[in-house]
Scaffold this active site. Structure first.
Site, short mmCIF file in Angstrom:
data_model
loop_
_atom_site.label_atom_id
_atom_site.label_comp_id
_atom_site.label_asym_id
_atom_site.label_seq_id
_atom_site.Cartn_x
_atom_site.Cartn_y
_atom_site.Cartn_z
N LYS A 9 54.07 -87.58 -4.14
CA LYS A 9 54.22 -86.45 -5.05
C LYS A 9 53.92 -85.13 -4.32
O LYS A 9 53.42 -85.14 -3.19
CB LYS A 9 53.28 -86.66 -6.24
CG LYS A 9 53.65 -87.88 -7.10
CD LYS A 9 52.69 -88.04 -8.28
CE LYS A 9 53.08 -89.19 -9.19
NZ LYS A 9 52.15 -89.28 -10.36
N TYR A 49 60.67 -89.03 -16.08
CA TYR A 49 59.47 -89.33 -16.87
C TYR A 49 59.77 -89.37 -18.37
O TYR A 49 58.87 -89.12 -19.19
CB TYR A 49 58.38 -88.30 -16.56
CG TYR A 49 57.56 -88.64 -15.32
CD1 TYR A 49 56.90 -89.87 -15.19
CD2 TYR A 49 57.42 -87.72 -14.28
CE1 TYR A 49 56.14 -90.17 -14.07
CE2 TYR A 49 56.65 -88.03 -13.16
CZ TYR A 49 56.02 -89.25 -13.06
OH TYR A 49 55.25 -89.56 -11.96
N PHE A 57 50.41 -84.45 -22.02
CA PHE A 57 50.41 -83.93 -20.65
C PHE A 57 51.82 -83.77 -20.07
O PHE A 57 51.97 -83.40 -18.90
CB PHE A 57 49.57 -84.86 -19.75
CG PHE A 57 50.02 -86.30 -19.70
CD1 PHE A 57 51.09 -86.70 -18.91
CD2 PHE A 57 49.36 -87.27 -20.46
CE1 PHE A 57 51.49 -88.03 -18.85
CE2 PHE A 57 49.76 -88.60 -20.42
CZ PHE A 57 50.83 -88.98 -19.62
N ARG A 85 51.53 -101.08 -6.28
CA ARG A 85 50.58 -100.60 -7.30
C ARG A 85 49.13 -100.84 -6.84
O ARG A 85 48.25 -100.04 -7.10
CB ARG A 85 50.83 -101.25 -8.66
CG ARG A 85 52.21 -101.01 -9.24
CD ARG A 85 52.41 -99.97 -10.29
NE ARG A 85 51.36 -99.61 -11.19
CZ ARG A 85 51.47 -98.54 -11.99
NH1 ARG A 85 52.55 -97.77 -11.99
NH2 ARG A 85 50.50 -98.22 -12.78
N THR A 91 45.72 -95.14 -12.12
CA THR A 91 46.26 -93.79 -12.36
C THR A 91 45.21 -92.71 -12.10
O THR A 91 45.51 -91.68 -11.50
CB THR A 91 46.75 -93.69 -13.82
OG1 THR A 91 47.65 -94.78 -14.07
CG2 THR A 91 47.46 -92.38 -14.08
N ARG A 102 45.07 -93.52 -4.19
CA ARG A 102 44.59 -92.57 -5.20
C ARG A 102 43.07 -92.39 -5.11
O ARG A 102 42.57 -91.28 -5.29
CB ARG A 102 45.02 -93.04 -6.59
CG ARG A 102 46.51 -92.78 -6.84
CD ARG A 102 47.03 -93.52 -8.03
NE ARG A 102 48.31 -93.03 -8.51
CZ ARG A 102 49.02 -93.63 -9.47
NH1 ARG A 102 48.56 -94.74 -10.04
NH2 ARG A 102 50.17 -93.12 -9.86
N ASN A 112 47.78 -87.17 -8.65
CA ASN A 112 47.30 -88.43 -8.10
C ASN A 112 48.16 -88.97 -6.96
O ASN A 112 48.21 -90.17 -6.72
CB ASN A 112 47.13 -89.45 -9.24
CG ASN A 112 48.43 -89.70 -9.99
OD1 ASN A 112 49.47 -89.17 -9.62
ND2 ASN A 112 48.37 -90.53 -11.01
N HIS A 115 53.54 -92.22 -6.84
CA HIS A 115 54.13 -92.94 -7.98
C HIS A 115 54.57 -94.32 -7.53
O HIS A 115 55.01 -94.48 -6.39
CB HIS A 115 55.36 -92.18 -8.52
CG HIS A 115 56.18 -93.02 -9.46
ND1 HIS A 115 55.86 -93.13 -10.79
CD2 HIS A 115 57.24 -93.84 -9.25
CE1 HIS A 115 56.72 -93.98 -11.36
NE2 HIS A 115 57.56 -94.41 -10.45
N GLU A 126 64.52 -96.70 -11.89
CA GLU A 126 64.07 -95.59 -11.06
C GLU A 126 64.81 -95.54 -9.72
O GLU A 126 65.16 -94.46 -9.24
CB GLU A 126 62.56 -95.70 -10.84
CG GLU A 126 61.79 -95.46 -12.14
CD GLU A 126 60.30 -95.72 -12.05
OE1 GLU A 126 59.62 -95.56 -13.08
OE2 GLU A 126 59.80 -96.08 -10.96
P1 IDP Z 1 51.13 -94.36 -13.34
O1 IDP Z 1 51.67 -93.24 -12.44
O2 IDP Z 1 49.85 -94.93 -12.79
O3 IDP Z 1 52.16 -95.41 -13.66
P2 IDP Z 1 51.53 -93.30 -16.02
O4 IDP Z 1 50.67 -93.63 -17.21
O5 IDP Z 1 52.89 -93.90 -15.97
O6 IDP Z 1 50.68 -93.65 -14.70
O7 IDP Z 1 51.62 -91.72 -15.99
C1 IDP Z 1 52.60 -91.06 -15.17
C2 IDP Z 1 51.94 -89.90 -14.49
O8 IDP Z 1 51.55 -88.92 -15.47
C3 IDP Z 1 50.64 -90.22 -13.75
O9 IDP Z 1 50.84 -90.76 -12.47
C4 IDP Z 1 49.97 -88.87 -13.70
O10 IDP Z 1 50.53 -88.03 -12.69
C5 IDP Z 1 50.33 -88.31 -15.08
N1 IDP Z 1 49.31 -88.63 -16.10
C6 IDP Z 1 49.06 -89.85 -16.66
N2 IDP Z 1 48.08 -89.78 -17.58
C7 IDP Z 1 47.70 -88.49 -17.60
C8 IDP Z 1 46.69 -87.76 -18.35
O11 IDP Z 1 45.97 -88.32 -19.19
N3 IDP Z 1 46.57 -86.41 -18.08
C9 IDP Z 1 47.36 -85.77 -17.16
N4 IDP Z 1 48.32 -86.41 -16.45
C10 IDP Z 1 48.47 -87.74 -16.66
MG MG Z 2 53.93 -95.22 -14.77
#
Ligand code: IDP
Ligand code: MG
Length: 138
Positions: A9, A49, A57, A85, A91, A102, A112, A115, A126
């Site tokens: 990212k 997304y 968010f 993963r 996350t 991460r 973070n 992805h 994707e």
């Molecule tokens: P992942 O990337 O671990 O699969 P997802 O729940 O799919 O997590 O969320 C996608 C992305 O959205 C995360 O990687 C992060 O950048 C952002 N994100 C997820 N949850 C939050 C939150 O609670 N606050 C702010 N950003 C978030």
């Molecule tokens: Mg995800």
């Protein structure tokens, strides 16, 4: 063999973490199958997304993902969806163990660093969202 989709990212690219992250991928025995450095526009990031469109968010996430160049990758290995993963960690970097990308490099739950697809269905969606078959070389 399995494929997954990965992104370094904008914070990862801006902070010079590309080499370290690719080193961890290669040391795990995962092969790079496609790669492109690009800057996403809002439309492209919103489509990617889409499942998160109603989350609080969402607009901040799109701001972040369009804030600078990111590195798009297709990764290939047996069980690579789970393995990538695992290398990324959870996350939220505050909950991610040391030794995960991460955990070691993430700034906060939004910024973070990386992805990874979460299922075979999302990996297929994707990969095809960003790459043509002819771009994928392994
Ligand atoms: P992942 O990337 O671990 O699969 P997802 O729940 O799919 O997590 O969320 C996608 C992305 O959205 C995360 O990687 C992060 O950048 C952002 N994100 C997820 N949850 C939050 C939150 O609670 N606050 C702010 N950003 C978030
Ligand atoms: Mg995800």
């Amino acid at each position: 063999m399995e494929q997954t989709f990965a992104i370094i990212k904008p914070d990862g690219v801006a902070n010079g973490l590309v080499g370290e992250i690719i080193k961890r991928i290669e040391e795990d025995g995962i092969r790079l199958a496609a790669m492109r450095l690009t800057r996403l526009d809002r439309r492209r990031a919103e489509g990617f997304y889409y499942v998160h469109r109603s989350k609080p968010f969402f607009s901040s996430l799109i701001d972040y993902m369009t804030s600078g160049p990111c590195l798009l990758m297709v990764l290939t290995a047996p069980d690579v969806i789970n393995r990538w993963r695992e290398l990324m960690g959870p996350t939220n970097p505050d909950e991610a163990p040391r030794g995960t990308i991460r955990g070691d490099m993430g700034l906060n739950i939004e910024r973070n660093v990386v992805h990874g697809s979460d299922s075979p269905q999302s990996a297929l969606y994707e990969i095809n969202y960003f790459f043509r078959g002819t771009d994928i070389v392994v």
